[in-house]
Design a protein around this motif. Structure first.
Motif, PDB file in Angstrom:
ATOM      1  N   ALA A   1       0.828  -1.209   0.000  1.00  0.00           N
ATOM      2  CA  ALA A   1       0.000   0.000   0.000  1.00  0.00           C
ATOM      3  C   ALA A   1       0.863   1.259   0.000  1.00  0.00           C
ATOM      4  O   ALA A   1       0.560   2.233  -0.702  1.00  0.00           O
TER       5      ALA A   1
ATOM      6  N   CYS B   1       0.655   4.078  -2.885  1.00  0.00           N
ATOM      7  CA  CYS B   1       0.305   5.463  -2.562  1.00  0.00           C
ATOM      8  C   CYS B   1       1.254   6.443  -3.245  1.00  0.00           C
ATOM      9  O   CYS B   1       0.855   7.546  -3.641  1.00  0.00           O
TER      10      CYS B   1
ATOM     11  N   ARG C   1       0.116   6.751  -6.881  1.00  0.00           N
ATOM     12  CA  ARG C   1      -1.231   7.295  -7.076  1.00  0.00           C
ATOM     13  C   ARG C   1      -1.178   8.774  -7.446  1.00  0.00           C
ATOM     14  O   ARG C   1      -0.479   9.554  -6.811  1.00  0.00           O
TER      15      ARG C   1
ATOM     16  N   GLU D   1      -5.665   0.124   2.989  1.00  0.00           N
ATOM     17  CA  GLU D   1      -4.551   0.860   3.590  1.00  0.00           C
ATOM     18  C   GLU D   1      -4.175   2.107   2.787  1.00  0.00           C
ATOM     19  O   GLU D   1      -3.220   2.794   3.134  1.00  0.00           O
ATOM     20  N   MET D   2      -4.913   2.391   1.719  1.00  0.00           N
ATOM     21  CA  MET D   2      -4.489   3.459   0.797  1.00  0.00           C
ATOM     22  C   MET D   2      -5.217   4.778   0.982  1.00  0.00           C
ATOM     23  O   MET D   2      -5.056   5.697   0.189  1.00  0.00           O
TER      24      MET D   2
ATOM     25  N   ILE E   1     -10.556   5.549  -2.307  1.00  0.00           N
ATOM     26  CA  ILE E   1     -10.175   4.265  -2.895  1.00  0.00           C
ATOM     27  C   ILE E   1     -11.381   3.329  -2.908  1.00  0.00           C
ATOM     28  O   ILE E   1     -12.067   3.161  -1.896  1.00  0.00           O
TER      29      ILE E   1
END
Length: 431
Positions: free
Chosen positions: A303, A307, A310, A333-334, A338
């Protein structure tokens, strides 16, 4: 509901909880399994359970399933309860739809739990310890590959986890096969939905008497259904939504997750072998409560890497087929914005109308086995800026391109093909 393209069963419940046919908050499917775990805990503890505390947790779980904005809080409350079953239990999740549901149910217990999910993968180096058929399915064979065959050889209760129970025949077939090899006294069948008729319920009772066992059914919702009409047998490859869609870049990233691999291969319908190793703790080969922290740490590492990749506020994380749980945990976890979903091999007829469960469908040959068609449902072009699709193991680029060709016409910004593995992390654009 939606029309299933299957002569054996003409309908399908399109779940807002599973993260299979509809994109969801990743905490929603995790909470679905956790709520089933709470029902099991209450059942196995009987009067010894703290009734007020259990009812409060269950009420919070139901609220979280109804309102996705409360799902994370409810899930974390269940995790922090650190529930421990009064005796060891073996959980078995049914492929492909319930692999993550079974895993999330098992994961809520801090100890005395083990988990394995069935698979349709052909792994030549291993012999399945259990095999059975799902009679109504488009893919009937289920195999159980356990690295530790002793996990099924004891007297522990076996909990069979599926997303829905319609007739109960799959559970009956599974119980018969397990009982013939690893006899025990107690089984539990856990599902989000239980639609069994009185005759189907009676079949459980008859099996109990025949085999000298006890079967307990647990579900979040129970009722009855009646389906009439003729099945729709012609699959629609899509509804034409991609004809005018623009294409975005596809970037491939190998992520070193620090998790152990299992050096076994797979063979597809054409006899072609993929020697890329499997993730050992996916659930496919069995795991124990003591393994959970390792998987949690791996999810956090993945994650953190995603991230950094992203770029958009609204992103989708995708699992592939049976590989659902770890991508779901990574998505959770992001942070904000999401959604989570998995591809599926279930053929469903799409129709864009408000009262129907599947508005769009995109089909392509599976990367693991081109003889099998996979589908992505209910994603409109540009609905998500970034789409992250996670693969458990490497595959030849030519095999994954049909999927990424679909995804690059759906993403608004970029498609990230994430291949998990222990090799040196690299990043490159697909040709």
């Amino acid at each position: 509901m939606a029309a299933r393209i299957n002569k054996k069963r003409s309908f399908l419940f399109v779940s807002r909880v599973l993260g299979k046919h509809i994109p969801v908050n990743p905490y929603t499917p995790l909470l679905g399994g956790a709520a089933l775990a709470l029902l099991l805990y209450r059942e196995m503890n009987g009067g010894a359970a703290d009734t007020d505390s259990m009812e409060k947790l269950l009420e919070q779980a139901v609220d979280g399933l109804i309102d996705p904005s409360r799902a994370e809080e409810a899930y974390r409350a269940l995790l922090s309860a650190r529930l421990v079953l009064p005796r060891p239990v073996v959980f078995i999740g049914f492929a492909e739809t319930a692999t993550a549901l079974g895993h999330s149910m098992y994961n809520i217990f801090a100890d005395h739990a083990s988990y394995i999910h069935t698979t349709r993968e052909d792994i030549p180096e291993m012999e399945p310890v259990v095999s059975f058929e799902e009679e109504h399915s488009h893919a009937v064979d289920h195999l159980v590959y356990a690295l530790n065959t002793g996990m099924l050889s004891g007297e522990e209760p076996v909990v069979l986890v599926d997303d829905e129970i319609t007739t109960g025949n799959t559970a009956i077939n599974t119980i018969r096969d397990i009982q013939s090899k690893f006899p025990r006294r107690e089984y539990v069948v856990a599902s989000l939905l239980d639609w069994r008729s009185e005759r189907n319920i009676q079949a459980y009772r008859e099996l109990e008497e025949e085999l000298g066992i006890r079967i307990t059914a647990l579900s979040l919702l129970q009722g009855s259904i009646e389906v009439t009409g003729t099945p729709l047998l012609d699959a629609a490859a899509g509804n034409g939504q991609l004809a005018c869609a623009s294409e975005v870049p596809v970037v491939t990233t190998y992520v070193a997750d620090g998790l152990e691999r299992l050096e076994v291969s797979s063979a597809d319908s054409y006899g072609e072998v993929n020697h890329s190793p499997y993730l050992k703790l996916s659930g496919r080969f069995g795991m124990e409560s003591c393994d959970n922290q390792l998987l949690d740490e791996g999810a956090a590492r993945i994650a953190a890497r995603l991230c950094k990749l992203r770029e958009s506020s609204n992103a989708l994380v995708m699992g592939v087929g049976e590989f659902m749980y770890l991508p779901m945990r990574v998505a959770a976890e992001m942070g904000e914005g999401i959604s989570y979903q998995s591809s599926t091999r279930s053929p469903i007829y799409p129709e864009a109308r408000p009262d129907y469960g599947v508005h769009s469908a995109e089909a392509y040959p599976s990367a693991g086995d081109p003889a099998i068609r996979n589908y992505i449902y209910n994603i409109a072009p540009g609905q998500y800026g970034d789409i992250f699709v996670l693969l458990e193991r490497d595959v030849p680029r030519s095999r994954i391109e049909p999927m990424t060709d679909v995804l690059k016409s759906l993403a608004g910004n970029k498609v990230h093909l994430i291949i998990l593995g222990a090799r040196q992390e690299t990043e490159a654009a697909c040709p």
